[in-house]
Design a protein around this motif. Sequence first.
Motif, PDB file in Angstrom:
ATOM      1  N   TRP A 234      10.990   0.791   5.746  1.00 58.62           N
ATOM      2  CA  TRP A 234      10.348   1.938   6.407  1.00 58.62           C
ATOM      3  C   TRP A 234       9.292   2.556   5.495  1.00 58.62           C
ATOM      4  O   TRP A 234       8.220   2.944   5.952  1.00 58.62           O
ATOM      5  N   GLY A 235       9.619   2.670   4.230  1.00 56.00           N
ATOM      6  CA  GLY A 235       8.726   3.334   3.288  1.00 56.00           C
ATOM      7  C   GLY A 235       7.439   2.581   3.006  1.00 56.00           C
ATOM      8  O   GLY A 235       6.545   3.118   2.347  1.00 56.00           O
ATOM      9  N   GLN A 236       7.322   1.342   3.508  1.00 50.81           N
ATOM     10  CA  GLN A 236       6.080   0.585   3.314  1.00 50.81           C
ATOM     11  C   GLN A 236       4.964   1.090   4.210  1.00 50.81           C
ATOM     12  O   GLN A 236       3.791   0.775   3.999  1.00 50.81           O
ATOM     13  N   LYS A 237       5.330   1.853   5.252  1.00 49.94           N
ATOM     14  CA  LYS A 237       4.326   2.419   6.153  1.00 49.94           C
ATOM     15  C   LYS A 237       4.808   3.802   6.577  1.00 49.94           C
ATOM     16  O   LYS A 237       5.827   3.926   7.253  1.00 49.94           O
ATOM     17  N   PHE A 238       4.083   4.839   6.188  1.00 46.60           N
ATOM     18  CA  PHE A 238       4.518   6.204   6.480  1.00 46.60           C
ATOM     19  C   PHE A 238       4.210   6.529   7.942  1.00 46.60           C
ATOM     20  O   PHE A 238       3.041   6.614   8.335  1.00 46.60           O
TER      21      PHE A 238
ATOM     22  N   TYR B  17      10.951   5.869  12.898  1.00 46.51           N
ATOM     23  CA  TYR B  17      11.135   4.437  12.678  1.00 46.51           C
ATOM     24  C   TYR B  17      12.087   3.808  13.695  1.00 46.51           C
ATOM     25  O   TYR B  17      12.924   2.984  13.345  1.00 46.51           O
ATOM     26  N   GLY B  18      11.967   4.190  14.938  1.00 50.00           N
ATOM     27  CA  GLY B  18      12.785   3.563  15.974  1.00 50.00           C
ATOM     28  C   GLY B  18      14.175   4.130  16.048  1.00 50.00           C
ATOM     29  O   GLY B  18      14.532   4.835  16.996  1.00 50.00           O
ATOM     30  N   LYS B  19      14.996   3.862  15.059  1.00 48.60           N
ATOM     31  CA  LYS B  19      16.375   4.342  15.055  1.00 48.60           C
ATOM     32  C   LYS B  19      16.477   5.811  14.657  1.00 48.60           C
ATOM     33  O   LYS B  19      17.305   6.548  15.181  1.00 48.60           O
ATOM     34  N   HIS B  20      15.672   6.209  13.683  1.00 51.18           N
ATOM     35  CA  HIS B  20      15.875   7.504  13.040  1.00 51.18           C
ATOM     36  C   HIS B  20      14.549   8.218  12.788  1.00 51.18           C
ATOM     37  O   HIS B  20      13.479   7.592  12.785  1.00 51.18           O
TER      38      HIS B  20
ATOM     39  N   TYR C 136      13.324  -8.080  -1.106  1.00 56.71           N
ATOM     40  CA  TYR C 136      13.349  -9.003  -2.243  1.00 56.71           C
ATOM     41  C   TYR C 136      12.117  -9.894  -2.365  1.00 56.71           C
ATOM     42  O   TYR C 136      11.826 -10.395  -3.453  1.00 56.71           O
ATOM     43  N   SER C 137      11.391 -10.114  -1.292  1.00 56.65           N
ATOM     44  CA  SER C 137      10.178 -10.923  -1.422  1.00 56.65           C
ATOM     45  C   SER C 137       9.099 -10.114  -2.126  1.00 56.65           C
ATOM     46  O   SER C 137       8.864  -8.949  -1.782  1.00 56.65           O
ATOM     47  N   PRO C 138       8.387 -10.691  -3.085  1.00 59.14           N
ATOM     48  CA  PRO C 138       7.291  -9.961  -3.750  1.00 59.14           C
ATOM     49  C   PRO C 138       6.192  -9.540  -2.776  1.00 59.14           C
ATOM     50  O   PRO C 138       5.454  -8.589  -3.056  1.00 59.14           O
ATOM     51  N   ASP C 139       6.107 -10.209  -1.619  1.00 62.89           N
ATOM     52  CA  ASP C 139       5.088  -9.869  -0.617  1.00 62.89           C
ATOM     53  C   ASP C 139       5.540  -8.748   0.313  1.00 62.89           C
ATOM     54  O   ASP C 139       4.713  -8.203   1.060  1.00 62.89           O
ATOM     55  N   HIS C 140       6.826  -8.438   0.318  1.00 65.87           N
ATOM     56  CA  HIS C 140       7.401  -7.389   1.171  1.00 65.87           C
ATOM     57  C   HIS C 140       6.929  -7.501   2.619  1.00 65.87           C
ATOM     58  O   HIS C 140       6.289  -6.589   3.176  1.00 65.87           O
ATOM     59  N   PRO C 141       7.228  -8.630   3.282  1.00 63.46           N
ATOM     60  CA  PRO C 141       6.786  -8.809   4.673  1.00 63.46           C
ATOM     61  C   PRO C 141       7.407  -7.762   5.595  1.00 63.46           C
ATOM     62  O   PRO C 141       8.540  -7.332   5.390  1.00 63.46           O
ATOM     63  N   ALA C 142       6.640  -7.347   6.602  1.00 67.51           N
ATOM     64  CA  ALA C 142       7.139  -6.360   7.555  1.00 67.51           C
ATOM     65  C   ALA C 142       8.221  -6.993   8.429  1.00 67.51           C
ATOM     66  O   ALA C 142       8.056  -8.124   8.906  1.00 67.51           O
TER      67      ALA C 142
ATOM     68  N   LEU D 187       6.930  -1.092  12.403  1.00 72.37           N
ATOM     69  CA  LEU D 187       6.269  -1.571  11.191  1.00 72.37           C
ATOM     70  C   LEU D 187       5.354  -2.749  11.480  1.00 72.37           C
ATOM     71  O   LEU D 187       4.417  -3.019  10.736  1.00 72.37           O
ATOM     72  N   THR D 188       5.644  -3.473  12.557  1.00 72.51           N
ATOM     73  CA  THR D 188       4.792  -4.573  13.003  1.00 72.51           C
ATOM     74  C   THR D 188       5.082  -4.795  14.485  1.00 72.51           C
ATOM     75  O   THR D 188       5.853  -4.050  15.087  1.00 72.51           O
ATOM     76  N   SER D 189       4.470  -5.807  15.069  1.00 75.57           N
ATOM     77  CA  SER D 189       4.677  -6.104  16.488  1.00 75.57           C
ATOM     78  C   SER D 189       4.666  -7.614  16.669  1.00 75.57           C
ATOM     79  O   SER D 189       4.237  -8.365  15.780  1.00 75.57           O
ATOM     80  N   LEU D 190       5.120  -8.059  17.835  1.00 77.97           N
ATOM     81  CA  LEU D 190       5.126  -9.491  18.107  1.00 77.97           C
ATOM     82  C   LEU D 190       3.700 -10.041  18.112  1.00 77.97           C
ATOM     83  O   LEU D 190       3.448 -11.135  17.583  1.00 77.97           O
ATOM     84  N   ALA D 191       2.767  -9.280  18.679  1.00 78.28           N
ATOM     85  CA  ALA D 191       1.376  -9.728  18.698  1.00 78.28           C
ATOM     86  C   ALA D 191       0.822  -9.887  17.282  1.00 78.28           C
ATOM     87  O   ALA D 191       0.132 -10.878  16.974  1.00 78.28           O
ATOM     88  N   GLU D 192       1.145  -8.911  16.416  1.00 77.25           N
ATOM     89  CA  GLU D 192       0.678  -8.998  15.034  1.00 77.25           C
ATOM     90  C   GLU D 192       1.345 -10.149  14.302  1.00 77.25           C
ATOM     91  O   GLU D 192       0.707 -10.839  13.495  1.00 77.25           O
ATOM     92  N   ALA D 193       2.623 -10.381  14.602  1.00 80.12           N
ATOM     93  CA  ALA D 193       3.338 -11.485  13.965  1.00 80.12           C
ATOM     94  C   ALA D 193       2.704 -12.824  14.332  1.00 80.12           C
ATOM     95  O   ALA D 193       2.534 -13.704  13.470  1.00 80.12           O
ATOM     96  N   LYS D 194       2.312 -12.988  15.594  1.00 80.02           N
ATOM     97  CA  LYS D 194       1.703 -14.248  16.012  1.00 80.02           C
ATOM     98  C   LYS D 194       0.301 -14.403  15.432  1.00 80.02           C
ATOM     99  O   LYS D 194      -0.132 -15.516  15.137  1.00 80.02           O
TER     100      LYS D 194
END
Length: 512
Positions: free
Chosen positions: A52-56, A60-63, A428-434, A446-453
């Motif tokens: 969550w903290g990677q994007k202010f 965040y959906g749940k909370h 744990y990934s150095p790239d911190h994927p969303a 933090l991301t979307s299916l469209a952005e993932a594709k």
Amino acid sequence: MAWVAASATDRDSASAFVFAFAMIHALLWTVILINLKAAQDVHMDVAEAFAWGQKFQLGYGKHPPLAGWVAGLWFKAFPVTDWAAYLLAMTTVAVGLVISWLIALRVVDYRRAFFVVVMLAIYPIFNFKGFKYNPDLLQLVTLPLLVLAYLNAFEKRNAMSGFWLGLAAALALMTKYWVLTMIGAIGLAALIHPDRMKFLRSPAPWVAIVVTVVAMIPHLMWLKDVDFVPLTYAGDIYGHFTRVQTAMLVLGYVEHNLGLLALPVLIAALALTGISLHPQAALACIWSGGANASVKLTQALNVWIIQIVVAVGPPLGGLIFSVYMKTDWGISLFFLTPLALVAIPDLRLPSAALFRIAATWLVLTLATLAAAPYIALHEITDNPNSAFSYGARSQLARELTQIWHNRFLSPWSVVAGTTEVGEPMTFYSPDHPAPLTPGEVWSSGLTSLAEAKRLGFIGICDTTDNRLPECEAWMAENGKDAEQVAITTQRFFKGHPGPATTWKVYIVPPAK
């Protein structure tokens, strides 16, 4: 003994003494947790807060967003490592201890206030049960702040105190909606208290209400924009239980929280009475009627009402409305219990009790510090097949990062998988994927299916998870051009193997 009593009760030195105590507690328990959890990755709640903290965002959906904001700021200052995550949890606890001391000073004298702080330090929620930073744990800061602001407003009854109360209420609500239980308890205390009219006729409560509403407007607008998905999440996860199931869950909630409180209460009783062969005589020394200048009854009454309401209200509400009562929900609701007990006017607290309880805290803490490595080894030896605890997700994150770099010569941007799998990849990934959770209607945003594709993603299905068919179906639908790889990871801790876990991995290239 004299030094502890003098340091804790002297107006000039007490603040520094309590701050030092809280800091030492945090540092010792951070080292304990590092050793105690050495064979495990961080809990998925910690990884989720980091993600969550990677994007202010405003939620965040749940909370609500505060837990993510705090984690985001923390990991801008500290490396993304296990020890920094445990230090964050214990720093949260330490701040809660200091605020609880400030609350106690509104109710009792310095001697009793320090006794309360040490009781809380022994309370398992403030040590080993507080190992995972999440919205529940952060409430150990925001709820004490709310109670402190209320006691201040109840005493001063001016507009400025109302402003701080409203700000504290908004801050608490931005942590988790569960804090409505505490806000309701404070409201009832204000209405029940004999001095209620003095408070209600002052500007403080009305300014507080206005400030809370105004401060919450941005989050409320976000809530409307996302179609109130946090409420959908709460209803889907914690609703739909039968009366019998609810009753059993409520019983477990009550037993769990009473069990955790038993330790500090028992140790406090022993510290007060000492080890005596004549318990009746010892009790007589600490129990006496008459006036007690060490307790401010007006504020003590507020504390008693609030604690009773938050102790009785939630389980009763769970029974009436058939709501799942999670044991962790009690984490934030009982920090006032030590103060409620110590503020009993008939209780007499000898100076020697301060040394006894502080010495007990130190012995227990150092003993746990010494035993932590052996406990960690014992646990993995006894539970070698516990994939939830000992699955090597950090190892998987590193391997997948290298695979993505080798294939696409770019950072890994998105991971798709369940919360238990996806969030640890982000941590744990150095790239911190969303993280993208398949089929989850309360998306973190933090991301979307469209952005993932568009960016490409790695999808992960845990072959030991009973949700494997749903995961495979989602990957087949949304990763048609995916390269499929099977990866097995296994952790070894001091020569002892953890579970070998096979992951179905789907590597979807970026859109051309």
